[in-house]
Design a protein around this motif. Structure first.
Motif, PDB file in Angstrom:
ATOM      1  N   UNK A   1      67.392  90.902  53.032  1.00 23.88           N
ATOM      2  CA  UNK A   1      66.754  91.472  51.846  1.00 23.88           C
ATOM      3  C   UNK A   1      67.400  92.819  51.490  1.00 23.88           C
ATOM      4  N   UNK A   2      67.963  93.456  52.506  1.00 25.13           N
ATOM      5  CA  UNK A   2      68.559  94.786  52.344  1.00 25.13           C
ATOM      6  C   UNK A   2      69.973  94.787  52.943  1.00 25.13           C
TER       7      UNK A   2
ATOM      8  N   UNK B   1      69.012  94.735  48.218  1.00 26.36           N
ATOM      9  CA  UNK B   1      68.801  96.174  48.059  1.00 26.36           C
ATOM     10  C   UNK B   1      69.815  96.896  48.951  1.00 26.36           C
ATOM     11  N   UNK B   2      70.744  97.619  48.326  1.00 30.46           N
ATOM     12  CA  UNK B   2      71.911  98.162  49.039  1.00 30.46           C
ATOM     13  C   UNK B   2      71.905  99.689  48.995  1.00 30.46           C
ATOM     14  N   UNK B   3      72.138 100.300  50.146  1.00 34.54           N
ATOM     15  CA  UNK B   3      72.335 101.762  50.203  1.00 34.54           C
ATOM     16  C   UNK B   3      73.384 102.058  51.271  1.00 34.54           C
ATOM     17  N   UNK B   4      74.024 103.209  51.147  1.00 33.25           N
ATOM     18  CA  UNK B   4      75.117 103.530  52.072  1.00 33.25           C
ATOM     19  C   UNK B   4      74.932 104.906  52.678  1.00 33.25           C
TER      20      UNK B   4
ATOM     21  N   UNK C   1      57.810  94.005  45.519  1.00 35.91           N
ATOM     22  CA  UNK C   1      58.012  94.384  44.121  1.00 35.91           C
ATOM     23  C   UNK C   1      59.476  94.750  43.840  1.00 35.91           C
ATOM     24  N   UNK C   2      60.076  95.458  44.784  1.00 33.00           N
ATOM     25  CA  UNK C   2      61.475  95.905  44.593  1.00 33.00           C
ATOM     26  C   UNK C   2      62.410  94.699  44.476  1.00 33.00           C
ATOM     27  N   UNK C   3      62.182  93.731  45.336  1.00 37.05           N
ATOM     28  CA  UNK C   3      63.047  92.552  45.338  1.00 37.05           C
ATOM     29  C   UNK C   3      62.788  91.696  44.097  1.00 37.05           C
TER      30      UNK C   3
ATOM     31  N   UNK D   1      68.518  90.659  37.385  1.00 39.05           N
ATOM     32  CA  UNK D   1      69.679  89.769  37.429  1.00 39.05           C
ATOM     33  C   UNK D   1      69.524  88.672  36.366  1.00 39.05           C
ATOM     34  N   UNK D   2      68.335  88.101  36.318  1.00 35.44           N
ATOM     35  CA  UNK D   2      68.090  87.007  35.362  1.00 35.44           C
ATOM     36  C   UNK D   2      68.208  87.483  33.928  1.00 35.44           C
ATOM     37  N   UNK D   3      67.627  88.653  33.653  1.00 39.46           N
ATOM     38  CA  UNK D   3      67.639  89.147  32.265  1.00 39.46           C
ATOM     39  C   UNK D   3      69.007  89.696  31.876  1.00 39.46           C
ATOM     40  N   UNK D   4      69.879  89.931  32.841  1.00 41.93           N
ATOM     41  CA  UNK D   4      71.226  90.432  32.540  1.00 41.93           C
ATOM     42  C   UNK D   4      72.211  89.292  32.295  1.00 41.93           C
ATOM     43  N   UNK D   5      71.737  88.073  32.518  1.00 43.22           N
ATOM     44  CA  UNK D   5      72.602  86.899  32.310  1.00 43.22           C
ATOM     45  C   UNK D   5      72.454  86.451  30.857  1.00 43.22           C
ATOM     46  N   UNK D   6      73.549  86.578  30.099  1.00 44.73           N
ATOM     47  CA  UNK D   6      73.470  86.366  28.644  1.00 44.73           C
ATOM     48  C   UNK D   6      73.760  84.925  28.230  1.00 44.73           C
ATOM     49  N   UNK D   7      74.146  84.097  29.190  1.00 45.13           N
ATOM     50  CA  UNK D   7      74.470  82.708  28.845  1.00 45.13           C
ATOM     51  C   UNK D   7      73.201  81.933  28.515  1.00 45.13           C
ATOM     52  N   UNK D   8      73.235  81.225  27.404  1.00 46.02           N
ATOM     53  CA  UNK D   8      72.072  80.451  26.975  1.00 46.02           C
ATOM     54  C   UNK D   8      71.928  79.250  27.899  1.00 46.02           C
ATOM     55  N   UNK D   9      70.730  79.113  28.492  1.00 43.81           N
ATOM     56  CA  UNK D   9      70.493  78.002  29.430  1.00 43.81           C
ATOM     57  C   UNK D   9      70.290  76.712  28.646  1.00 43.81           C
ATOM     58  N   UNK D  10      70.938  75.627  29.145  1.00 46.35           N
ATOM     59  CA  UNK D  10      70.797  74.335  28.434  1.00 46.35           C
ATOM     60  C   UNK D  10      69.521  73.642  28.856  1.00 46.35           C
TER      61      UNK D  10
END
Ligand code: ADE
Length: 288
Positions: A92-93, A216-219, A270-272, A279-288
């Protein structure tokens, strides 16, 4: 008494950078391994076997970024296969360690930093999962990069270091160069003018691939040298980077250990969920 919360679904991937990879699986009492062959995924082989362990009831999965015995150059690391292997291991992280050059007087040798932004100067790496290689990542995805690193996970690293009494800097811009060569003096000064605080060869594309994959990534970065901009200092040399890193490596190990425990005390649902939605809302391809 170690408290085990109900958060058993949390799993922390740890990507060990230069100087850390080969020792950490012993330090963290990892008791089982997934071979590189078995961890092969749509993007190829990860850099190393995956080492599974448990800290205070929280599962961890270790991966050596440069492979066992440091065999992969920064360009040669299969960042996509590494992140995908950790996703498939149900992490998850991700907590990552990285050795860096300092680009500012304010960050000295051995200083720990939790970076909060990056400038990507790499030129020869695969920077997205969304290129048609895998059915899991279909369409065209334009992920926002602010915040670049997960703020809550970053805060955990800071808290962990503070609890241990280490001096750690909150925030900073890391500039990733392609390498494997270090920067020229003119380049080093240019990176400073751009507002970079640290320079390394590996945070990009790792940080943004992790975001695309929903982890969830941190360095935690360690400054090992002053690159070559500072007149009164020795210019960076690979052997010196490793020496300084080894002198301070216990700090990184302890911070990671403590951070896993702190992650285990939190509620991350909630964070995940939010990251998956992004991620889903950043995908601009129209789903068939
Ligand atoms: N890693 C450690 N020190 C570095 C430097 N000066 N430049 C790039 N990567 C580094």
């Amino acid at each position: 008494l170690a408290v085990t919360w109900s958060n058993t679904w949390l799993r922390v991937g740890i990507i060990c950078g230069s100087g850390l990879g080969d020792s950490l699986s012993k330090t963290f009492n990892c008791n089982s391994t997934t071979s590189r062959e078995n961890a092969k995924n749509d993007f190829g082989y990860p850099s190393s076997d995956l080492y599974h362990g448990c800290i205070d009831g929280i599962d961890i999965v270790l991966l050596a970024r440069h492979g066992t015995g440091h065999v992969f150059s920064p360009t040669g690391v299969n960042y996509r296969a590494n992140i995908e292997a950790l996703r498939l291991a149900e992490c998850t992280h991700i907590l990552a360690s990285t050795a860096c050059g300092s680009l500012t007087e304010a960050i000295g040798r051995g200083q720990l930093v939790v970076p909060d932004s990056f400038i990507d100067r790499t030129i020869s790496r695969k920077g997205t999962f969304y290129d048609g290689t895998s059915a899991k990542y279909s369409g065209v995805c334009h992920m926002p990069m602010e915040p670049a690193f997960d703020p809550r996970t970053s805060e955990i690293l800071l808290q962990a270091a503070k609890k241990l009494g280490y001096n750690i800097r909150k925030g900073g811009t890391v500039i990733t160069i392609e390498g494997p060569r270090f920067s020229s003096k003119a380049e080093s000064n240019a990176l400073r003018l751009w507002g970079g605080h640290l320079v390394n060869m590996t945070i990009c594309p790792e940080v943004f691939l992790a975001k695309e994959a929903g982890l969830l990534y941190a360095a935690v970065a360690m400054a090992t040298d002053y690159d070559c901009w500072r007149e009164c200092e020795e210019n960076v040399h690979a052997a010196d980077v490793l020496v300084v890193f080894k002198q301070n490596v216990h700090k990184i190990t302890n911070v990671l250990l403590e951070a896993v425990k702190l992650i285990g005390c939190g509620d991350w649902e909630q964070d995940i969920f939010k990251l998956k939605n992004l991620i889903e809302s950043s995908n601009v391809t129209v789903k068939k």
